[in-house]
Design a protein around this motif. Sequence first.
Motif, PDB file in Angstrom:
ATOM      1  N   LEU A  55       0.823  -1.205   0.000  1.00 44.52           N
ATOM      2  CA  LEU A  55       0.000   0.000   0.000  1.00 44.52           C
ATOM      3  C   LEU A  55       0.862   1.262   0.000  1.00 44.52           C
ATOM      4  CD1 LEU A  55      -2.872  -1.050   2.420  1.00 44.52           C
ATOM      5  CD2 LEU A  55      -3.147  -0.306   0.049  1.00 44.52           C
ATOM      6  N   GLU A  56       1.993   1.209   0.673  1.00 46.96           N
ATOM      7  CA  GLU A  56       2.893   2.362   0.669  1.00 46.96           C
ATOM      8  C   GLU A  56       3.331   2.700  -0.753  1.00 46.96           C
ATOM      9  OE1 GLU A  56       7.174   3.867   2.488  1.00 46.96           O
ATOM     10  OE2 GLU A  56       6.810   1.738   2.161  1.00 46.96           O
ATOM     11  N   LEU A  57       3.758   1.699  -1.495  1.00 46.14           N
ATOM     12  CA  LEU A  57       4.213   1.939  -2.860  1.00 46.14           C
ATOM     13  C   LEU A  57       3.082   2.458  -3.739  1.00 46.14           C
ATOM     14  CD1 LEU A  57       6.477  -1.211  -3.428  1.00 46.14           C
ATOM     15  CD2 LEU A  57       7.185   1.107  -2.829  1.00 46.14           C
ATOM     16  N   SER A  58       1.894   1.881  -3.579  1.00 42.08           N
ATOM     17  CA  SER A  58       0.741   2.293  -4.370  1.00 42.08           C
ATOM     18  C   SER A  58       0.343   3.737  -4.082  1.00 42.08           C
ATOM     19  CB  SER A  58      -0.434   1.350  -4.092  1.00 42.08           C
ATOM     20  OG  SER A  58      -1.605   1.793  -4.749  1.00 42.08           O
ATOM     21  N   LEU A  59       0.315   4.107  -2.815  1.00 39.30           N
ATOM     22  CA  LEU A  59      -0.073   5.463  -2.438  1.00 39.30           C
ATOM     23  C   LEU A  59       0.983   6.487  -2.858  1.00 39.30           C
ATOM     24  CD1 LEU A  59      -1.676   4.700   1.004  1.00 39.30           C
ATOM     25  CD2 LEU A  59      -2.750   6.067  -0.783  1.00 39.30           C
ATOM     26  N   ASP A  60       2.234   6.144  -2.734  1.00 35.25           N
ATOM     27  CA  ASP A  60       3.297   7.038  -3.190  1.00 35.25           C
ATOM     28  C   ASP A  60       3.106   7.381  -4.664  1.00 35.25           C
ATOM     29  OD1 ASP A  60       4.536   7.273  -0.770  1.00 35.25           O
ATOM     30  OD2 ASP A  60       6.163   5.873  -1.212  1.00 35.25           O
ATOM     31  N   GLN A  61       2.859   6.352  -5.478  1.00 37.69           N
ATOM     32  CA  GLN A  61       2.699   6.564  -6.906  1.00 37.69           C
ATOM     33  C   GLN A  61       1.451   7.385  -7.206  1.00 37.69           C
ATOM     34  OE1 GLN A  61       5.083   5.579  -9.265  1.00 37.69           O
ATOM     35  NE2 GLN A  61       3.865   7.078 -10.405  1.00 37.69           N
ATOM     36  N   ALA A  62       0.374   7.131  -6.479  1.00 36.81           N
ATOM     37  CA  ALA A  62      -0.862   7.886  -6.696  1.00 36.81           C
ATOM     38  C   ALA A  62      -0.658   9.369  -6.397  1.00 36.81           C
ATOM     39  CB  ALA A  62      -1.976   7.310  -5.825  1.00 36.81           C
ATOM     40  N   CYS A  63       0.044   9.667  -5.319  1.00 37.97           N
ATOM     41  CA  CYS A  63       0.312  11.066  -4.975  1.00 37.97           C
ATOM     42  C   CYS A  63       1.171  11.744  -6.035  1.00 37.97           C
ATOM     43  CB  CYS A  63       1.004  11.157  -3.613  1.00 37.97           C
ATOM     44  SG  CYS A  63      -0.060  10.809  -2.197  1.00 37.97           S
ATOM     45  N   ILE A  64       2.196  11.058  -6.480  1.00 39.03           N
ATOM     46  CA  ILE A  64       3.087  11.624  -7.501  1.00 39.03           C
ATOM     47  C   ILE A  64       2.316  11.888  -8.795  1.00 39.03           C
ATOM     48  CG2 ILE A  64       5.069  11.116  -8.985  1.00 39.03           C
ATOM     49  CD1 ILE A  64       6.238   9.568  -6.551  1.00 39.03           C
ATOM     50  N   ASP A  65       1.460  10.953  -9.183  1.00 42.49           N
ATOM     51  CA  ASP A  65       0.673  11.128 -10.410  1.00 42.49           C
ATOM     52  C   ASP A  65      -0.259  12.327 -10.291  1.00 42.49           C
ATOM     53  OD1 ASP A  65       1.887   8.927 -11.497  1.00 42.49           O
ATOM     54  OD2 ASP A  65       0.214   7.549 -11.098  1.00 42.49           O
ATOM     55  N   LEU A  66      -0.910  12.481  -9.146  1.00 45.04           N
ATOM     56  CA  LEU A  66      -1.835  13.602  -8.960  1.00 45.04           C
ATOM     57  C   LEU A  66      -1.096  14.932  -8.953  1.00 45.04           C
ATOM     58  CD1 LEU A  66      -4.285  12.132  -6.297  1.00 45.04           C
ATOM     59  CD2 LEU A  66      -4.831  12.736  -8.659  1.00 45.04           C
ATOM     60  N   LEU A  67       0.062  14.961  -8.329  1.00 50.30           N
ATOM     61  CA  LEU A  67       0.848  16.196  -8.323  1.00 50.30           C
ATOM     62  C   LEU A  67       1.312  16.570  -9.723  1.00 50.30           C
ATOM     63  CD1 LEU A  67       3.017  15.590  -5.123  1.00 50.30           C
ATOM     64  CD2 LEU A  67       1.372  17.440  -5.441  1.00 50.30           C
ATOM     65  N   ALA A  68       1.723  15.566 -10.492  1.00 55.43           N
ATOM     66  CA  ALA A  68       2.265  15.828 -11.823  1.00 55.43           C
ATOM     67  C   ALA A  68       1.180  16.165 -12.848  1.00 55.43           C
ATOM     68  CB  ALA A  68       3.061  14.615 -12.302  1.00 55.43           C
ATOM     69  N   LEU A  69       0.038  15.478 -12.750  1.00 61.55           N
ATOM     70  CA  LEU A  69      -0.977  15.595 -13.794  1.00 61.55           C
ATOM     71  C   LEU A  69      -2.067  16.614 -13.469  1.00 61.55           C
ATOM     72  CD1 LEU A  69      -1.423  11.784 -14.573  1.00 61.55           C
ATOM     73  CD2 LEU A  69      -0.048  13.457 -15.838  1.00 61.55           C
ATOM     74  N   ARG A  70      -2.331  16.871 -12.193  1.00 65.56           N
ATOM     75  CA  ARG A  70      -3.448  17.740 -11.822  1.00 65.56           C
ATOM     76  C   ARG A  70      -3.016  19.113 -11.307  1.00 65.56           C
ATOM     77  NH1 ARG A  70      -7.206  15.255 -14.693  1.00 65.56           N
ATOM     78  NH2 ARG A  70      -7.797  13.196 -13.888  1.00 65.56           N
ATOM     79  N   ALA A  71      -1.763  19.268 -10.936  1.00 65.46           N
ATOM     80  CA  ALA A  71      -1.251  20.548 -10.430  1.00 65.46           C
ATOM     81  C   ALA A  71      -2.186  21.166  -9.389  1.00 65.46           C
ATOM     82  CB  ALA A  71      -1.028  21.527 -11.582  1.00 65.46           C
ATOM     83  N   PRO A  72      -2.432  20.481  -8.289  1.00 64.05           N
ATOM     84  CA  PRO A  72      -3.377  20.995  -7.282  1.00 64.05           C
ATOM     85  C   PRO A  72      -2.810  22.213  -6.559  1.00 64.05           C
ATOM     86  CG  PRO A  72      -2.224  19.086  -6.447  1.00 64.05           C
ATOM     87  CD  PRO A  72      -1.819  19.215  -7.885  1.00 64.05           C
ATOM     88  N   PHE A  73      -3.684  22.928  -5.866  1.00 60.76           N
ATOM     89  CA  PHE A  73      -3.242  24.083  -5.098  1.00 60.76           C
ATOM     90  C   PHE A  73      -4.058  24.174  -3.811  1.00 60.76           C
ATOM     91  CE2 PHE A  73      -6.496  25.426  -8.056  1.00 60.76           C
ATOM     92  CZ  PHE A  73      -7.352  26.209  -7.290  1.00 60.76           C
ATOM     93  N   ALA A  74      -3.626  25.079  -2.936  1.00 57.10           N
ATOM     94  CA  ALA A  74      -4.299  25.351  -1.659  1.00 57.10           C
ATOM     95  C   ALA A  74      -4.479  24.070  -0.841  1.00 57.10           C
ATOM     96  CB  ALA A  74      -5.633  26.052  -1.897  1.00 57.10           C
ATOM     97  N   SER A  75      -5.685  23.797  -0.359  1.00 59.56           N
ATOM     98  CA  SER A  75      -5.918  22.682   0.555  1.00 59.56           C
ATOM     99  C   SER A  75      -5.650  21.330  -0.103  1.00 59.56           C
ATOM    100  CB  SER A  75      -7.344  22.717   1.106  1.00 59.56           C
ATOM    101  OG  SER A  75      -8.283  22.605   0.057  1.00 59.56           O
ATOM    102  N   ASP A  76      -5.930  21.217  -1.411  1.00 63.25           N
ATOM    103  CA  ASP A  76      -5.668  19.950  -2.104  1.00 63.25           C
ATOM    104  C   ASP A  76      -4.170  19.665  -2.165  1.00 63.25           C
ATOM    105  OD1 ASP A  76      -8.355  19.545  -2.535  1.00 63.25           O
ATOM    106  OD2 ASP A  76      -8.344  20.441  -4.534  1.00 63.25           O
ATOM    107  N   LEU A  77      -3.388  20.693  -2.372  1.00 65.48           N
ATOM    108  CA  LEU A  77      -1.934  20.515  -2.396  1.00 65.48           C
ATOM    109  C   LEU A  77      -1.422  20.134  -1.018  1.00 65.48           C
ATOM    110  CD1 LEU A  77       0.781  20.662  -3.820  1.00 65.48           C
ATOM    111  CD2 LEU A  77       0.819  23.133  -3.363  1.00 65.48           C
ATOM    112  N   ARG A  78      -1.961  20.762   0.037  1.00 65.20           N
ATOM    113  CA  ARG A  78      -1.561  20.404   1.397  1.00 65.20           C
ATOM    114  C   ARG A  78      -1.922  18.958   1.701  1.00 65.20           C
ATOM    115  NH1 ARG A  78      -3.818  25.404   2.996  1.00 65.20           N
ATOM    116  NH2 ARG A  78      -5.462  24.355   4.195  1.00 65.20           N
ATOM    117  N   LEU A  79      -3.096  18.524   1.227  1.00 68.27           N
ATOM    118  CA  LEU A  79      -3.517  17.143   1.452  1.00 68.27           C
ATOM    119  C   LEU A  79      -2.541  16.163   0.813  1.00 68.27           C
ATOM    120  CD1 LEU A  79      -5.500  14.920   2.333  1.00 68.27           C
ATOM    121  CD2 LEU A  79      -6.774  15.353   0.219  1.00 68.27           C
ATOM    122  N   LEU A  80      -2.166  16.410  -0.433  1.00 70.59           N
ATOM    123  CA  LEU A  80      -1.244  15.505  -1.120  1.00 70.59           C
ATOM    124  C   LEU A  80       0.139  15.526  -0.479  1.00 70.59           C
ATOM    125  CD1 LEU A  80      -2.213  16.108  -4.856  1.00 70.59           C
ATOM    126  CD2 LEU A  80      -2.567  14.037  -3.528  1.00 70.59           C
TER     127      LEU A  80
END
Length: 223
Positions: A55-80
């Motif tokens: 699960l650690e490996l899976s979640l790490d990859q999910a976070c990296i993908d969201l940061l790279a592809l979605r460019a979140p900001f504010a509270s969403d960025l803090r969450l990631l």
Amino acid sequence: MGRHFDNELRDLKFSLLAMAGLVEEMVELARQSFTERSDAKADRVIALDHNVDELELSLDQACIDLLALRAPFASDLRLLASTLKIVPELERIGDHCTNIAKRVKFISAYPHILTAQQIEALGEATHSMVKRAMDAFVNGDAELAKAVIADDDLVDEIYVQVSKDMLQIMLQDPSAIERASHLIILVKNWERIADQATNIAEEVLFILEGVNVKHPYLQKRES
């Protein structure tokens, strides 16, 4: 795009909670394995560690993908950003539970050299911290997160007292040195789990309030 991102964040939270659930189960099983002197429960802890690592490996990859592809900001960025920190803390808790289980398998065949209630109290307090840290995350409860952080001092006090007691036993009875050494390592792992729970609570506060509460002595010096 916004709806897809919301769904991806929701899935990320569910996966993080699934990992936290496994880790909480490991903490409780580790506690029970000592209290009941149960090799079966110790073996279960060791087996669950592989699931946590996956699960650690899976979640790490999910976070990296969201940061790279979605460019979140504010509270969403803090969450990631905080999820990327919470995940390894949970993984380390799993590792410490595994270490406890391995020590239990060694000492379970021998009589207690220290009042079992002292170590059980350490395990109970630490398990409570882990559970409440994740409850604070789930419920967005800043006050609960702060209470978890405060409780780390209580666990430290129990750990120091237990360690002193075991060192005294080792001095008085050299035949107990090997068993006491395993117990010292066991209680140190409980103390480290409490530290990890504190770190998670600090990340929860960062998500909710955008305030970094780590290393308060540095903040006092700057002010």
